[in-house]
Design a protein around this motif. Structure first.
Motif, PDB file in Angstrom:
ATOM      1  N   HIS A 105     -18.203  64.021  36.091  1.00  0.00           N
ATOM      2  CA  HIS A 105     -18.281  64.320  37.417  1.00  0.00           C
ATOM      3  C   HIS A 105     -17.986  65.323  38.028  1.00  0.00           C
ATOM      4  O   HIS A 105     -18.481  66.511  38.378  1.00  0.00           O
ATOM      5  N   ASN A 106     -16.597  65.036  37.641  1.00  0.00           N
ATOM      6  CA  ASN A 106     -15.541  66.622  38.302  1.00  0.00           C
ATOM      7  C   ASN A 106     -14.219  66.664  37.157  1.00  0.00           C
ATOM      8  O   ASN A 106     -13.686  67.892  37.700  1.00  0.00           O
ATOM      9  N   ALA A 107     -14.453  66.477  36.674  1.00  0.00           N
ATOM     10  CA  ALA A 107     -13.273  65.951  35.538  1.00  0.00           C
ATOM     11  C   ALA A 107     -14.293  66.642  34.144  1.00  0.00           C
ATOM     12  O   ALA A 107     -15.351  65.950  33.781  1.00  0.00           O
ATOM     13  N   GLY A 108     -13.206  66.976  33.087  1.00  0.00           N
ATOM     14  CA  GLY A 108     -13.767  67.722  31.050  1.00  0.00           C
ATOM     15  C   GLY A 108     -13.872  68.263  31.521  1.00  0.00           C
ATOM     16  O   GLY A 108     -15.360  68.691  30.497  1.00  0.00           O
ATOM     17  N   SER A 109     -14.121  69.230  32.772  1.00  0.00           N
ATOM     18  CA  SER A 109     -15.418  70.590  32.252  1.00  0.00           C
ATOM     19  C   SER A 109     -14.787  71.968  32.849  1.00  0.00           C
ATOM     20  O   SER A 109     -14.112  71.827  34.057  1.00  0.00           O
ATOM     21  N   PRO A 110     -15.047  72.917  32.579  1.00  0.00           N
ATOM     22  CA  PRO A 110     -13.882  73.970  32.569  1.00  0.00           C
ATOM     23  C   PRO A 110     -14.361  74.545  33.817  1.00  0.00           C
ATOM     24  O   PRO A 110     -13.946  75.208  34.941  1.00  0.00           O
ATOM     25  N   ASP A 111     -15.821  74.378  34.368  1.00  0.00           N
ATOM     26  CA  ASP A 111     -16.541  75.103  35.208  1.00  0.00           C
ATOM     27  C   ASP A 111     -16.833  73.577  36.472  1.00  0.00           C
ATOM     28  O   ASP A 111     -18.037  73.883  37.167  1.00  0.00           O
ATOM     29  N   GLY A 112     -15.932  73.124  36.553  1.00  0.00           N
ATOM     30  CA  GLY A 112     -16.018  71.641  37.542  1.00  0.00           C
ATOM     31  C   GLY A 112     -15.999  71.956  38.753  1.00  0.00           C
ATOM     32  O   GLY A 112     -15.233  73.175  39.224  1.00  0.00           O
ATOM     33  N   PRO A 113     -16.485  71.129  40.234  1.00  0.00           N
ATOM     34  CA  PRO A 113     -16.316  71.111  40.946  1.00  0.00           C
ATOM     35  C   PRO A 113     -14.620  71.766  41.695  1.00  0.00           C
ATOM     36  O   PRO A 113     -14.743  71.913  42.906  1.00  0.00           O
ATOM     37  N   VAL A 114     -14.268  70.917  40.966  1.00  0.00           N
ATOM     38  CA  VAL A 114     -12.283  71.914  41.795  1.00  0.00           C
ATOM     39  C   VAL A 114     -11.725  72.557  41.178  1.00  0.00           C
ATOM     40  O   VAL A 114     -10.562  72.778  41.492  1.00  0.00           O
ATOM     41  N   ALA A 115     -12.523  73.399  40.168  1.00  0.00           N
ATOM     42  CA  ALA A 115     -11.725  74.093  39.116  1.00  0.00           C
ATOM     43  C   ALA A 115     -11.828  75.210  39.905  1.00  0.00           C
ATOM     44  O   ALA A 115     -12.439  75.477  41.244  1.00  0.00           O
ATOM     45  N   GLY A 116     -10.417  75.582  39.797  1.00  0.00           N
ATOM     46  CA  GLY A 116     -10.101  77.140  41.262  1.00  0.00           C
ATOM     47  C   GLY A 116      -9.437  76.344  42.085  1.00  0.00           C
ATOM     48  O   GLY A 116      -8.611  77.214  43.111  1.00  0.00           O
ATOM     49  N   THR A 117      -9.165  75.131  42.739  1.00  0.00           N
ATOM     50  CA  THR A 117      -8.742  75.075  43.540  1.00  0.00           C
ATOM     51  C   THR A 117      -7.034  75.054  43.626  1.00  0.00           C
ATOM     52  O   THR A 117      -6.483  74.593  43.135  1.00  0.00           O
ATOM     53  N   PRO A 118      -6.791  75.743  44.812  1.00  0.00           N
ATOM     54  CA  PRO A 118      -4.995  75.469  45.126  1.00  0.00           C
ATOM     55  C   PRO A 118      -4.548  74.342  44.728  1.00  0.00           C
ATOM     56  O   PRO A 118      -5.078  73.891  45.979  1.00  0.00           O
ATOM     57  N   VAL A 119      -3.566  74.032  44.099  1.00  0.00           N
ATOM     58  CA  VAL A 119      -2.538  72.926  44.862  1.00  0.00           C
ATOM     59  C   VAL A 119      -1.697  72.803  44.768  1.00  0.00           C
ATOM     60  O   VAL A 119      -0.895  73.520  43.909  1.00  0.00           O
ATOM     61  N   THR A 120      -0.764  71.919  46.062  1.00  0.00           N
ATOM     62  CA  THR A 120       0.335  72.202  46.360  1.00  0.00           C
ATOM     63  C   THR A 120       1.254  71.264  46.221  1.00  0.00           C
ATOM     64  O   THR A 120       0.017  70.412  47.057  1.00  0.00           O
ATOM     65  N   VAL A 121       2.067  70.397  44.924  1.00  0.00           N
ATOM     66  CA  VAL A 121       2.739  69.484  45.191  1.00  0.00           C
ATOM     67  C   VAL A 121       4.317  70.085  45.443  1.00  0.00           C
ATOM     68  O   VAL A 121       4.310  70.516  45.355  1.00  0.00           O
TER      69      VAL A 121
END
Length: 204
Positions: A105-121
């Motif tokens: 759904h949102n994981a396991g694919s290089p062009d998934g819906p979250v791909a490229g989203t900036p995450v600051t931890v």
């Protein structure tokens, strides 16, 4: 209007280094991006259930998993407070990751819906686990989160690391207090700078 998904997982509601730094990040981000939206989840105050067989089997058809996945996918950027507990992330944060990551759904694919989203931890820790320190091999917060967020979701991950946060409270760490204070100052400076850069990026 850009949306920031803000996740906190520190147990203590006050006096938490990760919460203090994420709050500073959000403050600057809103100052720079006043029309922005912040969606907030406090995983300590409102913990999520652990993944079970029913939720795994249902995948994105599970109501909670779909709610969390939609929330993540709608975010233009993500901010995560991830203090180190027993050398790794809080169990509440692991529960969120297990629920929100849905392969196919949102994981396991290089062009998934979250791909490229900036995450600051904001990865705070009581001691130092930086390269070259005696406990370098015990660092499983950055190592894990970098792998799971980039490897599973394809997100762009950046870290702010306040270290030695226990130094002011531990007599045996008294000589490290100046380093702790310097690390805390650096973390706040980085939070402000990264928030400004992110707001500018999202406004472009």
């Amino acid at each position: 209007m850009a949306t920031l998904l803000h996740i906190d997982s520190a147990v203590f509601p006050q006096g938490s280094a990760s919460r203090d730094v994420t709050a500073a990040f959000v403050k600057t981000w809103l100052e720079e991006h006043p029309d922005g939206k912040v969606v907030y989840r406090d995983l300590a105050a409102n913990p999520l259930p652990h993944l079970d067989i029913a939720a795994v089997s249902a995948g994105a058809d599970d109501a909670l998993r779909r709610e969390l996945a939609d929330e993540l996918e709608a975010a233009d950027a993500v901010l995560i407070g991830a203090p180190m507990y027993n050398f790794t992330i809080p169990s509440t944060l692991k529960a969120w990751l297990d629920q929100v990551i849905i392969v196919g759904h949102n994981a396991g694919s290089p062009d998934g819906p979250v791909a490229g989203t900036p995450v600051t931890v904001v990865a705070s820790r009581g001691g130092s686990y930086a390269p070259g320190t005696p406990r370098e091999d015990f660092e499983f917060v950055q190592n894990y989160l970098e792998k799971v967020l980039t490897g599973m979701l394809g997100a762009e991950v950046d870290f702010i690391v306040p270290e030695l946060t226990m130094a002011p409270a531990k007599p045996e760490m008294a000589e490290l207090v100046p380093l702790a204070e310097a690390s805390r100052t650096k973390a706040f400076d980085q939070a402000a700078q990264k928030a400004k850069e992110l707001a500018a990026r999202l406004a472009a």
